[in-house]
Write a protein that holds these residues in place. Sequence first.
Motif, PDB file in Angstrom:
ATOM      1  N   ALA A  52      28.701  34.314  13.463  1.00 56.14           N
ATOM      2  CA  ALA A  52      30.135  34.029  13.415  1.00 56.14           C
ATOM      3  C   ALA A  52      30.759  34.169  14.801  1.00 56.14           C
ATOM      4  O   ALA A  52      31.574  33.331  15.222  1.00 56.14           O
ATOM      5  CB  ALA A  52      30.823  34.968  12.429  1.00 56.14           C
ATOM      6  N   PHE A  56      35.125  27.470  11.255  1.00 48.62           N
ATOM      7  CA  PHE A  56      33.908  27.828  10.524  1.00 48.62           C
ATOM      8  C   PHE A  56      33.471  29.257  10.863  1.00 48.62           C
ATOM      9  O   PHE A  56      33.021  30.003   9.985  1.00 48.62           O
ATOM     10  CB  PHE A  56      32.791  26.837  10.834  1.00 48.62           C
ATOM     11  N   GLY A  57      33.588  29.629  12.133  1.00 47.27           N
ATOM     12  CA  GLY A  57      33.237  30.990  12.525  1.00 47.27           C
ATOM     13  C   GLY A  57      34.123  32.021  11.864  1.00 47.27           C
ATOM     14  O   GLY A  57      33.668  33.099  11.448  1.00 47.27           O
ATOM     15  N   SER A  92      37.219  40.417   3.750  1.00 51.62           N
ATOM     16  CA  SER A  92      37.442  39.103   3.143  1.00 51.62           C
ATOM     17  C   SER A  92      38.815  38.518   3.486  1.00 51.62           C
ATOM     18  O   SER A  92      38.990  37.297   3.475  1.00 51.62           O
ATOM     19  CB  SER A  92      37.281  39.183   1.623  1.00 51.62           C
ATOM     20  N   ILE A 134      35.697  31.747   8.938  1.00 47.08           N
ATOM     21  CA  ILE A 134      35.350  31.861   7.517  1.00 47.08           C
ATOM     22  C   ILE A 134      34.056  32.660   7.345  1.00 47.08           C
ATOM     23  O   ILE A 134      33.949  33.522   6.456  1.00 47.08           O
ATOM     24  CB  ILE A 134      35.230  30.454   6.896  1.00 47.08           C
ATOM     25  N   LEU A 135      33.063  32.388   8.209  1.00 53.48           N
ATOM     26  CA  LEU A 135      31.812  33.139   8.125  1.00 53.48           C
ATOM     27  C   LEU A 135      32.040  34.614   8.400  1.00 53.48           C
ATOM     28  O   LEU A 135      31.447  35.490   7.729  1.00 53.48           O
ATOM     29  CB  LEU A 135      30.798  32.560   9.114  1.00 53.48           C
ATOM     30  N   LEU A 136      32.901  34.915   9.369  1.00 52.03           N
ATOM     31  CA  LEU A 136      33.206  36.309   9.689  1.00 52.03           C
ATOM     32  C   LEU A 136      33.786  37.035   8.486  1.00 52.03           C
ATOM     33  O   LEU A 136      33.523  38.224   8.270  1.00 52.03           O
ATOM     34  CB  LEU A 136      34.180  36.364  10.875  1.00 52.03           C
ATOM     35  N   SER A 137      34.563  36.333   7.686  1.00 54.46           N
ATOM     36  CA  SER A 137      35.194  36.966   6.513  1.00 54.46           C
ATOM     37  C   SER A 137      34.207  37.249   5.390  1.00 54.46           C
ATOM     38  O   SER A 137      34.482  38.066   4.511  1.00 54.46           O
ATOM     39  CB  SER A 137      36.319  36.071   5.990  1.00 54.46           C
ATOM     40  N   GLN A 138      33.055  36.549   5.413  1.00 58.28           N
ATOM     41  CA  GLN A 138      32.102  36.679   4.304  1.00 58.28           C
ATOM     42  C   GLN A 138      30.751  37.241   4.728  1.00 58.28           C
ATOM     43  O   GLN A 138      29.893  37.456   3.868  1.00 58.28           O
ATOM     44  CB  GLN A 138      31.876  35.297   3.658  1.00 58.28           C
ATOM     45  N   ALA A 139      30.534  37.458   6.013  1.00 57.79           N
ATOM     46  CA  ALA A 139      29.207  37.852   6.505  1.00 57.79           C
ATOM     47  C   ALA A 139      28.745  39.159   5.861  1.00 57.79           C
ATOM     48  O   ALA A 139      29.456  40.170   5.917  1.00 57.79           O
ATOM     49  CB  ALA A 139      29.240  38.007   8.023  1.00 57.79           C
ATOM     50  N   LEU A 144      24.587  37.906  10.708  1.00 54.47           N
ATOM     51  CA  LEU A 144      25.563  36.847  10.453  1.00 54.47           C
ATOM     52  C   LEU A 144      26.880  37.116  11.180  1.00 54.47           C
ATOM     53  O   LEU A 144      27.606  36.172  11.505  1.00 54.47           O
ATOM     54  CB  LEU A 144      25.791  36.687   8.948  1.00 54.47           C
TER      55      LEU A 144
END
Length: 409
Positions: free
Chosen positions: A119, A102-103, A178, A105-110, A115
């Motif tokens: 992540a 989850f971290g 991304s 994926i969040l890092l790729s979209q933050a 945020l």
Amino acid sequence: MSIPAEVIASETQVPAPEVPQTAFPILLSLSVCHLLNDMIQSLLPAIYPLLKSGFALDFGQIGLITLTFQITASLLQPLIGTLTDRHPKPYSLVLGMGSTLFGLILLSQAPSFALLLVAAALIGTGSAVFHPESSRIARLASGGRHGLAQSLFQVGGNVGSATGPLLAAFIIMPRGQSSIAWFAVAAAIAIALLTRIGHWYRAQLPIRSHDRSQSETAIRLSRKKIIVALLVLGMLIFSKYFYLASLSSYYTFYLMHKFGISVQSAQLHLFVFLGAVAAGTIIGGPIGDRIGRRYVIWGSILGVLPFTVLLPHANLLWTTLLTVVIGVVLASAFSAILVFAQELVPGRTGMISGLFFGFAFGMGGIGAAILGELADRIGIEAVYGICAWLPAIGLLAWFLPHRPQAARS
């Protein structure tokens, strides 16, 4: 009729206890998972140049990202280790890797710095679960060859840490933030492997008293001597990871600033250094099993001092060669330090593993934050000149107790 003495001896001889076998398939699976876990985690510092330009960050904010990741891991690891010492959770590794996923994926979209910190915290939480539990399973699967088991486990993480920056240089840097999400595949593979390891661990729980039985090979030291030894080991961890923070977090910036090389070239140099760390890790454990862990600890921390002192004065070629030597020598210590500490406090594998992994991560995070602020004030090259003397703390290894070499299984 008299009975021959040989017959009496053979009939009354007590059978030798069964020697536990090293579970190499489990150790290799753990090493692969460690590779995937740390490869994912190493993407974070590897993409700092991308984040720095994309979010207009300064060195202090870069250090804060590392601090968030490392402190999350360091605070939770001892707690998780203590909890699972008392209440084993065979599938906790799967949950931890889920947090890392989850971290990632969040890092790729933050879209914001805040945020990015969230992540980093999620990835740190995954690390907090993974390291103490995996270290416990590695000891359980060691068959008594604790240094070898920890080295096999650790080398996977070091290879992953070395591979992450290389993949970041050729996959993420050209394609942008991304593309980090592509590495979710690695997390999914790790989750599948960790599920199988969880099945094996669950089957071992009825006989997990084997782990406690290792206390028979430990020296019976007074409480005061154990505390002093643990404090010394903690100072050595501080020396090792504070110095490593200067290389893992800022080495690319140092090379780009001092020698004017490109980002990708600097990432390749970081890959070479981290590869040397991986080589040193696999060497340290088996040598400690044979000649004693105290000697490995002494030689590793203090022995790297001449090379760290020379590093700030070297040209690009010698910088590369010196960092290879530094990586090999310095990395050989951690497996020996960890197993030494586990033997000081037998039966508390999870707590000790969590404490030392957590402290190592914490020192790395605090080091990154302090060195980042220092670099903003006095320059990155001056920081390397100061850090060069950190391995002198290795002199404290003199105060570690001498321990007899346990019999090889």
